[in-house]
Design a protein around this motif. Structure first.
Motif, PDB file in Angstrom:
ATOM      1  N   ALA A 843      -2.901  -2.519   5.271  1.00 48.90           N
ATOM      2  CA  ALA A 843      -2.383  -2.483   6.786  1.00 48.90           C
ATOM      3  C   ALA A 843      -1.175  -1.746   6.600  1.00 48.90           C
ATOM      4  O   ALA A 843      -0.792  -0.929   7.583  1.00 48.90           O
ATOM      5  N   ALA A 844      -0.168  -2.171   5.704  1.00 43.00           N
ATOM      6  CA  ALA A 844       1.074  -1.579   5.648  1.00 43.00           C
ATOM      7  C   ALA A 844       0.965  -0.023   5.291  1.00 43.00           C
ATOM      8  O   ALA A 844       1.779   0.736   5.585  1.00 43.00           O
ATOM      9  N   THR A 845      -0.029   0.379   4.450  1.00 42.07           N
ATOM     10  CA  THR A 845      -0.195   1.704   4.068  1.00 42.07           C
ATOM     11  C   THR A 845      -0.392   2.620   5.079  1.00 42.07           C
ATOM     12  O   THR A 845       0.038   3.615   5.111  1.00 42.07           O
ATOM     13  N   ALA A 846      -1.474   2.095   5.922  1.00 45.44           N
ATOM     14  CA  ALA A 846      -1.552   2.963   7.256  1.00 45.44           C
ATOM     15  C   ALA A 846      -0.241   3.408   7.950  1.00 45.44           C
ATOM     16  O   ALA A 846      -0.155   4.756   8.425  1.00 45.44           O
ATOM     17  N   ARG A 847       0.761   2.571   7.975  1.00 45.40           N
ATOM     18  CA  ARG A 847       1.908   2.929   8.702  1.00 45.40           C
ATOM     19  C   ARG A 847       2.708   3.474   7.564  1.00 45.40           C
ATOM     20  O   ARG A 847       3.719   4.519   8.326  1.00 45.40           O
ATOM     21  N   LEU A 848       3.000   3.178   6.568  1.00 46.43           N
ATOM     22  CA  LEU A 848       3.736   3.862   5.546  1.00 46.43           C
ATOM     23  C   LEU A 848       3.404   5.397   5.393  1.00 46.43           C
ATOM     24  O   LEU A 848       4.487   6.149   5.250  1.00 46.43           O
ATOM     25  N   ARG A 849       2.158   5.631   5.226  1.00 48.43           N
ATOM     26  CA  ARG A 849       1.701   7.232   5.234  1.00 48.43           C
ATOM     27  C   ARG A 849       2.256   7.964   6.230  1.00 48.43           C
ATOM     28  O   ARG A 849       2.578   8.977   6.288  1.00 48.43           O
ATOM     29  N   VAL A 850       2.067   7.262   7.470  1.00 49.61           N
ATOM     30  CA  VAL A 850       2.447   7.945   8.700  1.00 49.61           C
ATOM     31  C   VAL A 850       4.209   8.300   8.540  1.00 49.61           C
ATOM     32  O   VAL A 850       4.659   9.184   8.853  1.00 49.61           O
ATOM     33  N   MET A 851       4.963   7.262   8.406  1.00 47.04           N
ATOM     34  CA  MET A 851       6.388   7.198   8.318  1.00 47.04           C
ATOM     35  C   MET A 851       6.838   7.961   7.115  1.00 47.04           C
ATOM     36  O   MET A 851       7.926   8.603   7.325  1.00 47.04           O
ATOM     37  N   SER A 852       6.275   8.103   6.166  1.00 47.77           N
ATOM     38  CA  SER A 852       6.789   8.795   5.078  1.00 47.77           C
ATOM     39  C   SER A 852       6.159  10.368   5.014  1.00 47.77           C
ATOM     40  O   SER A 852       6.169  10.989   4.099  1.00 47.77           O
ATOM     41  N   GLN A 853       5.098  10.474   6.149  1.00 51.27           N
ATOM     42  CA  GLN A 853       4.527  11.865   6.186  1.00 51.27           C
ATOM     43  C   GLN A 853       3.611  12.096   5.035  1.00 51.27           C
ATOM     44  O   GLN A 853       3.548  13.223   4.416  1.00 51.27           O
ATOM     45  N   GLY A 854       2.914  10.970   4.840  1.00 48.26           N
ATOM     46  CA  GLY A 854       1.744  11.192   3.700  1.00 48.26           C
ATOM     47  C   GLY A 854       2.178  11.005   2.245  1.00 48.26           C
ATOM     48  O   GLY A 854       1.346  11.126   1.613  1.00 48.26           O
ATOM     49  N   ARG A 855       3.512  10.837   2.280  1.00 49.22           N
ATOM     50  CA  ARG A 855       3.862  10.662   0.683  1.00 49.22           C
ATOM     51  C   ARG A 855       3.515   9.416  -0.023  1.00 49.22           C
ATOM     52  O   ARG A 855       3.137   9.387  -1.149  1.00 49.22           O
ATOM     53  N   TYR A 856       4.072   8.577   0.520  1.00 50.70           N
ATOM     54  CA  TYR A 856       3.811   7.160   0.100  1.00 50.70           C
ATOM     55  C   TYR A 856       2.618   6.282   0.725  1.00 50.70           C
ATOM     56  O   TYR A 856       2.472   6.431   1.614  1.00 50.70           O
ATOM     57  N   SER A 857       2.344   5.462  -0.433  1.00 49.08           N
ATOM     58  CA  SER A 857       1.242   4.239   0.178  1.00 49.08           C
ATOM     59  C   SER A 857       1.380   3.102  -0.874  1.00 49.08           C
ATOM     60  O   SER A 857       1.908   3.340  -1.843  1.00 49.08           O
ATOM     61  N   PHE A 858       1.155   2.046  -0.523  1.00 51.95           N
ATOM     62  CA  PHE A 858       1.321   0.769  -1.299  1.00 51.95           C
ATOM     63  C   PHE A 858       0.100   0.845  -2.188  1.00 51.95           C
ATOM     64  O   PHE A 858      -1.065   1.059  -1.956  1.00 51.95           O
ATOM     65  N   VAL A 859       0.192   0.143  -3.350  1.00 49.12           N
ATOM     66  CA  VAL A 859      -0.714  -0.226  -4.292  1.00 49.12           C
ATOM     67  C   VAL A 859      -0.726  -1.354  -4.959  1.00 49.12           C
ATOM     68  O   VAL A 859       0.471  -1.878  -5.541  1.00 49.12           O
ATOM     69  N   HIS A 860      -1.706  -2.108  -4.545  1.00 41.87           N
ATOM     70  CA  HIS A 860      -1.690  -3.739  -5.008  1.00 41.87           C
ATOM     71  C   HIS A 860      -2.381  -3.758  -6.529  1.00 41.87           C
ATOM     72  O   HIS A 860      -3.392  -3.216  -6.620  1.00 41.87           O
ATOM     73  N   SER A 861      -1.718  -4.556  -7.207  1.00 45.63           N
ATOM     74  CA  SER A 861      -2.293  -4.722  -8.624  1.00 45.63           C
ATOM     75  C   SER A 861      -2.552  -6.122  -9.004  1.00 45.63           C
ATOM     76  O   SER A 861      -1.714  -7.006  -8.451  1.00 45.63           O
ATOM     77  N   ASP A 862      -3.542  -6.435  -9.438  1.00 48.16           N
ATOM     78  CA  ASP A 862      -4.066  -7.858 -10.025  1.00 48.16           C
ATOM     79  C   ASP A 862      -4.196  -8.001 -11.339  1.00 48.16           C
ATOM     80  O   ASP A 862      -4.457  -8.834 -11.823  1.00 48.16           O
ATOM     81  N   PHE A 897      13.828   1.073   3.488  1.00 48.81           N
ATOM     82  CA  PHE A 897      13.528   0.566   4.952  1.00 48.81           C
ATOM     83  C   PHE A 897      12.108   0.949   5.245  1.00 48.81           C
ATOM     84  O   PHE A 897      11.652  -0.001   6.261  1.00 48.81           O
ATOM     85  N   LEU A 898      11.705   2.068   5.234  1.00 47.39           N
ATOM     86  CA  LEU A 898      10.398   2.532   5.718  1.00 47.39           C
ATOM     87  C   LEU A 898       9.278   1.756   5.096  1.00 47.39           C
ATOM     88  O   LEU A 898       8.510   1.064   5.765  1.00 47.39           O
ATOM     89  N   ALA A 899       9.476   1.598   3.732  1.00 47.93           N
ATOM     90  CA  ALA A 899       8.494   0.640   3.172  1.00 47.93           C
ATOM     91  C   ALA A 899       8.537  -0.852   3.606  1.00 47.93           C
ATOM     92  O   ALA A 899       7.539  -1.499   3.668  1.00 47.93           O
ATOM     93  N   SER A 900       9.746  -1.130   3.765  1.00 52.81           N
ATOM     94  CA  SER A 900      10.092  -2.666   4.130  1.00 52.81           C
ATOM     95  C   SER A 900       9.487  -2.778   5.452  1.00 52.81           C
ATOM     96  O   SER A 900       8.602  -3.752   5.820  1.00 52.81           O
ATOM     97  N   LEU A 901       9.638  -2.045   6.552  1.00 54.57           N
ATOM     98  CA  LEU A 901       9.092  -2.013   7.921  1.00 54.57           C
ATOM     99  C   LEU A 901       7.539  -2.032   7.874  1.00 54.57           C
ATOM    100  O   LEU A 901       7.063  -2.446   8.732  1.00 54.57           O
ATOM    101  N   SER A 902       7.143  -1.101   7.148  1.00 58.97           N
ATOM    102  CA  SER A 902       5.602  -1.151   6.987  1.00 58.97           C
ATOM    103  C   SER A 902       5.155  -2.375   6.559  1.00 58.97           C
ATOM    104  O   SER A 902       3.910  -2.769   7.209  1.00 58.97           O
ATOM    105  N   LEU A 903       5.688  -2.785   5.600  1.00 59.02           N
ATOM    106  CA  LEU A 903       5.131  -3.881   4.915  1.00 59.02           C
ATOM    107  C   LEU A 903       5.237  -5.094   5.933  1.00 59.02           C
ATOM    108  O   LEU A 903       4.552  -5.976   6.194  1.00 59.02           O
ATOM    109  N   ALA A 904       6.344  -5.239   6.506  1.00 56.13           N
ATOM    110  CA  ALA A 904       6.741  -6.253   7.685  1.00 56.13           C
ATOM    111  C   ALA A 904       5.355  -5.961   8.798  1.00 56.13           C
ATOM    112  O   ALA A 904       5.099  -7.089   9.313  1.00 56.13           O
ATOM    113  N   LEU A 905       5.280  -5.026   9.037  1.00 55.53           N
ATOM    114  CA  LEU A 905       4.148  -4.747  10.277  1.00 55.53           C
ATOM    115  C   LEU A 905       2.753  -5.097   9.762  1.00 55.53           C
ATOM    116  O   LEU A 905       2.235  -5.827  10.615  1.00 55.53           O
TER     117      LEU A 905
END
Length: 986
Positions: A843-862, A897-905
């Motif tokens: 859910a956060a990646t969808a917003r982070l990619r928009v706010m970072s203009q496609g540069r960043y996305s979250f990667v979950h590691s198990d 801030f962009l990553a934190s805001l995306s993660l929070a949303l």
């Protein structure tokens, strides 16, 4: 949830009463709380949180100092919030605990915390229409309507300053703590604990069975007398058992040989003992005859003694009677002296009076005692009257004391009646509330059942959706199959038309009567029947799809209705609320049950007043009557006392005087009787002495002393006669033994060797007993070994499945707790949190990619952490510019801030969906915009604009000046010297 109006008074930096109209601010869907640093922007968010939950987020909530330092002492600290949740509009008013100046005097007093909830537009079903005023009831109701607790609300509605930057850079443990608070994974931790406790229980049980097996093996080794091997126990146990059986067989053969030897030794011993016995009998008989001959003179003397004793026995009776008469005479003399002393003791010294004079004097004294008998009754009546006087005095005193006690009781009853009536009013009020609470209990119980049925309804929706998807796919496949068949039929339509051509008949296509090259059906051609069957299959599939769609709609409708009835409340919350309500019901029921008793006690108290009044009147009458009777009786007692004093003389009373005279009469009569008895005893003694002299003469004794010397006790005479008879019998027996035929030729000097035969027999006996004991021990040992072997086999057979079961449980427990074969070192709770974090990352990646203009996305590691630490909660950032995965700590301030805001949303969306809470129509983002450049700020604002879709209101909290130009609707917060003020600009 939508906010409408916020009022703060003497709260934080606001010393007066300030109003924020969120309806006006949020009319455009986006507004700004703008002001300098420290102006009190975040305090408005704290006020919203305090109104809802009674606490403020972050470290500010730990201080618990919410009152404005500059507020007027008369101004109360208060927060009022109007909002709508699940269609219910309400007003929440809260005041924190704080100290205020006393209204009178100096110093301060503690103002208690307060809370109230008022329904605007009507209360929902099951809620009191007048609202709620208890802090705990307000808190439970708000949490139930919102569907989340304070921690979750602070994370998904009030996106706090810096919180998600810390979450972004946090390690696994810190991230796990936050996710646990948000998603409530306690039940999975309980599962982990349950597995650990079950494994511990099963391990103890397995250890107990292993210990039992070891103890059995040790017991087997002890019985076998061997050391148990470390391994191959079964073969060793079998070998020991076989050796024990062979040892028993050998012992049985040894016992038979020892038994035969013992019988031969016993036979030889019996022969020699028989011969030795005959020699002994001859010797004994000879010896007894010699002994009897040596004591013959003694037996003659004993015979003479027996004869003399028999003669003395004929005189003993007369001698005894003479002695008895002498004893009686002596006792009569002693009795006469005792009576003389007794007469002197009662004041009448004996002067040698004869029996007639003594009896005459006794008669005179008896007449005097008779005269006093008439006055004894009056003396007794005198004593009774005096006791009556004492009793009347006590009765009067008790009546006076009773009057005092009754007066005190009457004085205290009115207070008790008032107290009972107050308690009766409480019980009546409790009884009046019971019906409403019972209805509420029934509603909550129904809600608990709904909550229990929620998983089944959700599964039904999931199943219905899956069936609809299958039906959709089958319908699409049937439709596609029909279209394919139609296309194939159209492709082969020429051959189908050609099949209908006939020579000379016009072609329906070209009109020619000649058909030089008619088309031929190709392989796989489709006819009308096949197409019709495909159309019917498509129709059936469509009907099945519509039925599945109807079933899905019904399941979703049922689930929506169930959720609407639950209003976001979980089963745990409903259970807790039901438990609290039932506890209150129990308390009120207990109070209401006391109502009849309290009413009865109140009536009893009123009746007690009447009864005590009657008792007081009776006590007064009893006291007066006792005093009057006491006076009359006292006069009569005084008159009688004079007569009795004259009659008693020197004695204590008349009765004592009469008793003294009667004692004299008895003493005189006793002395007369004693002297009569003494005379009779003297005459009888003289007669017995004459009878004794005649008996001595007949027996030939010169005197009584000679007779007594010859006398013997009957036992001694019997003993002497028995001794003489035994000697005669022994002599006859000895002579009879010597005359026996089997003793002929045997002399008393013959010798027989019995000792050697006895020694041989003892040795044979010992060997036989040893053989029997050996056989018995070996048999018992073999039996014990056989029994222990069977128990060992049973214990081993029972232990193996337990070991296999425990091994499986041990491995499963390790996997559930993130150890053992769990390659990722993730516990069940971490696995669930990892799944939630993965949803958050998506859910956060969808917003982070928009706010970072496609540069960043979250990667979950198990993956597991370094040095074997548990994994599952890793969160990194994929940089598409470099194609590498970077740690979140490497992001710049603006990127963070962009990553934190995306993660929070993203987390807000996932938590809202997870909790099933009310629709979150209002969202606040607190600070962080100052780290963004203009272009990035545009992108972020576009993303925030998307949040307004569907009527959501977004409030931004920032001091960045550029935001003032971008957001026309804003709330200006200005600093003042003594406190902050609000300036609303629309």
């Amino acid at each position: 949830m939508r906010l409408h109006r916020l009022e703060v008074a003497a709260f934080g930096p606001y010393r007066g009463r300030e109003v924020v109209d969120f309806d006006a601010l949020g009319s455009d869907g986006l507004f700004l709380l703008h002001g300098d640093t420290g102006a009190g922007k975040t305090t408005l968010l704290d006020a919203v949180a305090f109104a809802l939950f009674g606490v403020v987020p972050g470290a500010r909530g730990e201080v618990k100092r919410l009152r404005c330092d500059f507020a007027d002492p008369a101004e109360p600290t208060e927060v009022s919030l109007e909002l709508t949740v699940q269609g219910q509009r309400m007003r929440l008013v809260r005041s924190p605990e704080y100290r205020r100046p006393k209204l009178r005097g100096e110093g301060s007093t503690l103002q208690q915390a307060r809370a109230s909830l008022t329904w605007l537009g009507g209360a929902p079903a099951g809620e009191p229409p007048e609202g709620l005023v208890r802090i705990d009831e307000v808190g439970r109701t708000v949490q139930r309507l919102l569907g989340m607790n304070a921690e979750q609300f602070f994370q998904v509605v009030l996106l706090p300053q810096g919180e998600f930057a810390r979450f972004l850079r946090a390690d696994t443990d810190e991230r796990e703590k936050l996710l646990e608070r948000l998603f409530g994974t306690r039940r999975f931790a309980e599962v982990e604990r349950w597995f650990r406790e079950l494994r511990a229980d099963r391990r103890r049980e397995l250890d107990r069975h292993r210990q039992d097996l070891r103890e059995l093996l040790a017991r087997f080794a002890q019985v076998a007398g061997e050391e148990a091997p470390e391994e191959e126990h079964d073969a060793w146990v079998a070998g020991v058992g076989e050796r024990a059986v062979l040892a028993v067989a050998e012992a049985e053969a040894g016992q038979e040989a020892a038994k035969a030897a013992l019988e031969e030794a016993r036979r030889l011993l019996a022969e020699r003992q028989n011969l030795a016995e005959r020699v002994r009998r001859v010797r004994n008989a000879r010896g007894r005859l010699e002994t009897l001959e040596a004591h013959r003179g003694e037996r003659v003397r004993q015979r003479e003694e027996v004869d003399a004793a028999r003669k003395a026995a004929t005189v003993a009776s007369a001698a005894a009677q003479a002695e008895g008469s002498a004893t009686g005479l002596q006792q009569a003399r002693k009795a006469e002296q005792v009576r003389v002393r007794a007469l002197a003791a009662v004041g009448f010294p004996e002067t040698g009076l004869g029996v007639p004079e003594l009896r005459l004097r006794a008669g005179e004294l008896r007449e005097q005692a008779g005269v006093l008998a008439t006055l004894v009754e009056e003396a007794e009546q005198q004593r009774r009257d005096r006791r009556t006087l004492t009793r009347l005095a006590e009765t009067g005193g008790e009546a006076r004391s009773r009057m005092q006690v009754l007066g005190d009781k009457l004085n205290g009853i009115p207070d008790r009646i008032r107290e009972l009536r107050a308690r009766l009013d409480e019980a009546t009020a409790a009884a009046a509330r019971l019906d409403g609470l019972r209805e509420r209990e029934a509603e909550l119980a129904a809600a608990v059942r709904d909550a229990e049925g929620l998983p089944a309804a959700e599964r039904a929706v999931t199943t219905a959706r899956e069936r609809l998807a299958i039906a959709d796919q089958r319908h699409a496949d049937a439709r596609q199959h029909r279209l394919d068949l139609r296309e194939q039929r159209l492709n082969g339509m020429a051959a189908e038309l050609a099949a209908e051509l006939a020579d000379g008949r016009a072609c329906p296509v070209c009109g020619s009567a000649e058909h030089p090259a008619p088309a031929r059906p190709s392989a796989g051609s489709v006819d009308r029947a096949q197409e019709t069957a495909a159309e019917e299959a498509e129709a059936r599939a469509e009907r099945a799809r519509k039925a599945a769609e109807t079933a899905r709609h019904e399941a979703e409708t049922a689930l929506a209705a169930l959720r609407e009835r639950l209003r976001g409340r979980t089963g745990e919350e409903l259970g807790a609320e039901l438990t609290a309500l039932r506890a209150e019901l129990t308390s009120l029921s207990a109070l209401a049950e006391r109502k009849p008793r309290l009413a009865a006690e109140a009536e009893s108290a009123a009746a007690e007043v009447d009864a005590l009044t009657d008792e007081l009147r009776a006590a007064e009458q009893a006291a007066a009557a006792a005093e009057a009777e006491h006076g009359a009786l006292a006069k009569k007692v005084a008159e009688r006392a004079q007569r009795l004093d004259e009659a008693r003389g020197e004695h204590a009373d008349v009765g004592a005087h009469r008793e003294h005279l009667l004692r004299l009469v008895r003493a005189l009569e006793d002395l007369a009787e004693a002297r009569v008895a003494l005379a009779a005893a003297a005459g009888q003694h003289a007669q017995r002495e004459a009878e004794l002299a005649a008996a001595l003469d007949r027996a030939g004794f010169a005197s009584a002393e000679e007779m007594r010397a010859a006398a013997r006790p009957e036992e001694a005479v019997t003993r002497l006669e028995k001794s003489l008879a035994e000697a005669a019998t022994a002599e006859a027996a000895a002579r009879a033994v010597l005359a026996e035929e089997e003793l002929a030729g045997i002399g008393p000097d013959d010798r027989v060797d019995v000792a050697s035969a006895e020694a041989a027999a003892r040795l044979a006996q010992e060997r036989a007993e040893s053989a029997v004991a050996t056989l018995r021990n070996l048999t018992r040992r073999a039996g014990e070994l056989r029994s222990l072997a069977e128990r060992l086999a049973e214990a081993g057979a029972a232990l193996r499945p337990r070991e296999e079961e425990f091994a499986e449980l041990d491995a499963l427990t390790d996997v559930v707790n993130g150890r053992g074969q769990n390659a990722r070192k993730m516990s069940l709770r971490s696995y669930v949190l990892a799944a939630r974090l993965e949803e958050v990352a998506v859910a956060a990646t969808a917003r982070l990619r928009v706010m970072s203009q496609g540069r960043y996305s979250f990667v979950h590691s198990d993956a597991a952490g370094a040095r074997g630490t548990r994994g599952g909660l890793g969160l990194d950032v994929l940089d598409d510019y470099s194609g590498t995965v970077r740690p979140a700590k490497t992001l710049s301030g603006g990127e963070s801030f962009l990553a934190s805001l995306s993660l929070a949303l993203g987390l807000a969306d996932v938590v809202a969906a997870e909790t099933g809470g009310a629709l979150l129509d209002t969202l606040f983002v607190d600070e962080g915009f100052g780290t963004l450049d203009a272009e990035t700020l545009d992108v972020v604002m576009d993303t925030l604009d998307e949040l307004r879709a569907g009527g959501r209101v977004v409030g931004l909290v920032s001091h960045v000046e550029e935001l003032r130009q971008r957001i026309p609707t804003r709330l200006r917060v200005r600093k003042a010297r003594t406190g902050s003020t609000l300036e609303v600009r629309l």
